[in-house]
Design a protein around this motif. Structure first.
Motif, PDB file in Angstrom:
ATOM      1  N   SER A 398       0.912  -1.289  -0.115  1.00  0.00           N
ATOM      2  CA  SER A 398      -0.051  -0.070   0.136  1.00  0.00           C
ATOM      3  C   SER A 398       0.793   1.231   0.157  1.00  0.00           C
ATOM      4  CB  SER A 398      -1.196   0.005   1.353  1.00  0.00           C
ATOM      5  OG  SER A 398      -1.646   0.984   1.378  1.00  0.00           O
ATOM      6  N   PHE A 421      -6.026   3.212  -6.920  1.00  0.00           N
ATOM      7  CA  PHE A 421      -5.913   2.361  -5.848  1.00  0.00           C
ATOM      8  C   PHE A 421      -6.305   0.881  -6.216  1.00  0.00           C
ATOM      9  CE2 PHE A 421     -10.576   3.846  -5.956  1.00  0.00           C
ATOM     10  CZ  PHE A 421     -11.143   2.388  -5.882  1.00  0.00           C
ATOM     11  N   ALA A 441      -7.483  -6.209   1.557  1.00  0.00           N
ATOM     12  CA  ALA A 441      -7.606  -4.718   1.449  1.00  0.00           C
ATOM     13  C   ALA A 441      -8.609  -4.428   0.764  1.00  0.00           C
ATOM     14  CB  ALA A 441      -6.180  -4.523   0.907  1.00  0.00           C
ATOM     15  N   LEU A 466      -5.355  -0.698  -1.225  1.00  0.00           N
ATOM     16  CA  LEU A 466      -4.086  -0.287  -1.506  1.00  0.00           C
ATOM     17  C   LEU A 466      -3.834   0.718  -1.896  1.00  0.00           C
ATOM     18  CD1 LEU A 466      -2.603  -3.878  -2.646  1.00  0.00           C
ATOM     19  CD2 LEU A 466      -2.828  -3.046  -0.148  1.00  0.00           C
TER      20      LEU A 466
END
Length: 699
Positions: A398, A421, A441, A466
């Motif tokens: 991340s 993302f 995530a 992330l």
């Protein structure tokens, strides 16, 4: 005497049309022929156009365009219209294009015969009227043909399809009996494709070859050969090879896109063609459309090849394999022009003997999403290989993705960076006991099909996708995959394709997942894909019909019910030996002896005890940290495996040394090399672990 005076004496006027400035320079004779007062001067082009019949001006523009393409002189008959709207005279215009400047001459055409009337037409010879009427019919047929040809070529999406369409074109008044398309590659011209009774005799040639197609490419000008005699005269070297084909006329036109010549088009005719300006205009227009269609087809084929290459590069090169477990994986691109997007999966073998399963989805479906996906996949593999735990792998990834967004250059109209993302599900599987450690995530949760076919969604803790917050924590959940159970990981494309949301999508998948064959994961994976991306999916569309389709990635994992780790419980011991109490080394040796109380090989028994003592001592001597011993015995008696790990928090990796005869240390790695069946060093996020294996052998 000046040239201008000679031309004026013969009734010719001179004019020069500059398209860059919108002006026309005329001498005195040209001014009189065009009905312009004031004699020789430079006039606005609009003033000259007002003196020309609109139909004839359009014809002049077409002739100029053709002449510019062929490097020849444009010629047209122009009716000069007076202020009353009547035609005052007819002049023959000649113009030679030289960039934006057109230079040429004008002279009046006088033909005997009664005049014809009509507003806006004035007088003129009947022969001229009949000629214009016939030419108008031909031009209407030409326009209809070019409209159909342009539509057909625009729909062709491959080189083969473009050639097929070109072969079926029936030009008004004349149609080729055969055609060939040549492509330019460096300093060579090669045959791309052909249509006709037989292929051209030349399929690959340098640009020094005496061949009309080469001339068309080298000069950028069309080559028209209306008769066999014209061909033999201009190209005596290649004529003997062309003669047996029995054609009467040939046209070779350059294929040009955005000012660059990409090849040549040959049209051969069984019947003789004179290549009049109108015929040359049709051929030139077709060549332009053909060049554009071939360029689009080549781009489309290149994109497909790029997509295939990206997909092969960004997915695992080999079929995933895990001892004692079955794995199946699928990637199906469905959501965009390029056949690759931001979805991916990966299966990573770890130094500890465990296996990491990863599935994720980068925001968007474009080349940038695919590029970011590749970077994330590499970074995640690197962090996993360093031995980090699942939560640490996602935290570092991340932070890595957030750094990519911070470094991205502004490329949007508002001037902001294209920040992306990604969602991700990371699992670390221990095949020895079916233990699964999960970090999530923002990704859909995994589902498990139990031994009796019941499917449940495993609710596991998770963090943000992330790249949103660099310092996000990702809790780790621990699951156990029992023998015969099947675990499903997928991207949201498998759930939401067909207009579904997460709830309705899971209901649809559950039916297929429960009914599919658990013993054949490949068939089960195909069933899941067909349910959402096949004929059956059309009967199960969801409430969000306007939702765009998305890519599909999925992983299936089954713990074999007959695997070697399912019959016997595992023996395991864990012990911490602190720096302040080195006497615990004796306890570590005793624990290993207890684990191996029924080990069949006495030599391996003593080797294990010796190596445990050596590894723990090395940690206490060469670091300032405690040593953590983990030892376990797996398998059936007689074929068992002993796995021993000694971990510490130091990042200093051990290196083999060459101790002297009197040295009291430095022989630990040599002992492991000689006595262990397998060994290695596993870097971890907070230190390292040295491990070794002994495989039980019958006496």
């Amino acid at each position: 005497m000046r040239t201008e005076d000679v031309l004026a004496a013969a009734g010719y006027g001179l004019w020069q049309w500059d398209e860059s400035t919108g002006t026309v320079a005329v001498d005195g004779r040209a001014a009189r022929l065009l009905g312009l007062s004031g004699g020789a001067a430079t006039r606005r082009s609009s003033e000259v156009r007002a003196r020309l019949h609109p139909t004839d001006y359009v014809a002049l523009a077409g002739a100029v365009s053709l002449a510019a393409a062929e490097g020849t002189v444009a010629e047209a008959l122009l009716r000069v219209v007076g202020e009353s709207g009547r035609v005052e005279r007819t002049v023959r215009a000649r113009l030679r294009p030289q960039g934006p400047v057109l230079s040429g001459s004008l002279h009046e055409i006088r033909e005997p015969g009664p005049s014809y009337g009509g507003r806006g037409h004035g007088s003129g010879p009947p022969v001229l009227a009949r000629t214009r009427e016939a030419r108008g019919d031909w031009r209407r047929a030409r326009e209809a043909f070019l409209l159909d040809a342009g539509r057909a070529l625009a729909e062709a999406d491959s080189t083969a399809e473009v050639l097929r369409v070109a072969a079926t074109l029936s030009m008004p008044g004349f149609s080729p009996d055969g055609l060939a398309v040549f492509g330019l590659d460096g300093d060579r011209l090669s045959l791309v494709g052909h249509q006709g009774p037989e292929p051209p005799f030349l399929v690959d040639m340098p640009l020094t070859t005496d061949y009309p197609a080469v001339t068309a490419v080298r000069t950028g000008k069309a080559v028209y050969l209306p008769s066999p005699e014209a061909y033999e005269e201009r190209y005596p070297t290649s004529w003997p090879l062309i003669k047996p084909y029995g054609r009467s006329s040939w046209a070779y036109l350059p294929l040009t896109v955005a000012g660059s010549t990409i090849g040549a088009w040959m049209a051969a005719f069984r019947e003789r063609v004179d290549f009049t300006p109108d015929e040359r205009s049709v051929l030139t227009t077709v060549a332009r459309m053909l060049a554009q269609a071939l360029s689009r087809a080549h781009l489309h084929e290149s994109e497909r090849a790029l997509s295939d290459g990206l997909q092969r590069t960004m997915l695992p090169a080999r079929e995933p394999e895990i001892d004692g477990m079955a794995v199946a994986a699928r990637y199906v691109p469905t959501g965009g022009g390029l056949q690759v997007g931001g979805d991916w999966y990966d299966v990573i073998g770890l130094p500890s003997g465990r296996t990491a399963l990863v599935i994720g989805d980068v925001q968007g479906h474009d080349v940038r999403a695919a590029g970011i996906m590749g970077q994330i996949r590499i970074a995640l593999r690197a962090y996993a290989a360093e031995g980090h735990s699942p939560d640490a792998v996602l935290s570092r990834t991340s932070r890595f993705l957030a750094g990519l967004g911070a470094d991205a250059s502004p490329d949007t109209p508002g001037g902001t960076a294209d920040v992306r993302f990604a969602t991700c599900l990371y699992m670390e599987v221990d095949p020895s006991d079916g233990t699964v450690e999960v970090a999530r995530a923002g990704h859909p949760e995994p589902a498990i099909r139990l031994g009796d076919g019941t499917t449940i969604t495993r609710r596991v803790a998770g963090g943000l996708p992330l790249g949103i917050e660099p310092d996000t924590d990702y809790p780790t959940s621990r699951l156990v995959l029992e023998p015969g159970e099947v675990l499903l990981m997928c991207t949201d494309g498998l759930i939401e394709t067909g207009g579904h949301d997460l709830d309705t999508g899971w209901l649809r998948l559950r039916e297929v997942f429960e009914a599919g064959p658990a013993e054949d994961l490949e068939q089960l994976a195909d069933s899941l894909v067909r349910a959402v991306h096949g004929p059956a999916s059309h009967h199960t569309t969801g409430p969000l019909a306007d939702r765009r389709e998305d890519d599909i990635a999925l992983l299936l994992l089954r713990r074999d019910p007959d695997g070697p780790t399912c019959a016997v419980p595992i023996r395991r011991t864990v012990l911490t030996v602190s720096q302040s109490d080195p006497g615990q080394i004796r306890s570590a040796r005793d624990d290993v002896r207890s684990l191996l109380h029924d080990w069949s090989s006495p030599d391996q028994f003593e080797s294990a005890v010796l190596l445990v003592s050596e590894l723990i001592t090395n940690v206490l001597v060469h670091t300032d940290d405690d040593a953590v011993l983990t030892a376990e015995v797996i398998g059936m008696p007689g074929t068992r495996r002993l796995r021993v790990e000694v971990a510490d928090r130091s990042d200093d990796m051990p290196h083999p040394r060459s101790p002297g005869e009197l040295a009291s240390s430095g022989r630990g790695l040599f002992l492991i090399e000689e006595l262990a069946d397998a060994w290695g060093v596993e870097p971890r996020g907070d230190g390292k672990s040295i491990w070794f294996d002994l495989f039980e052998s019958r006496p």
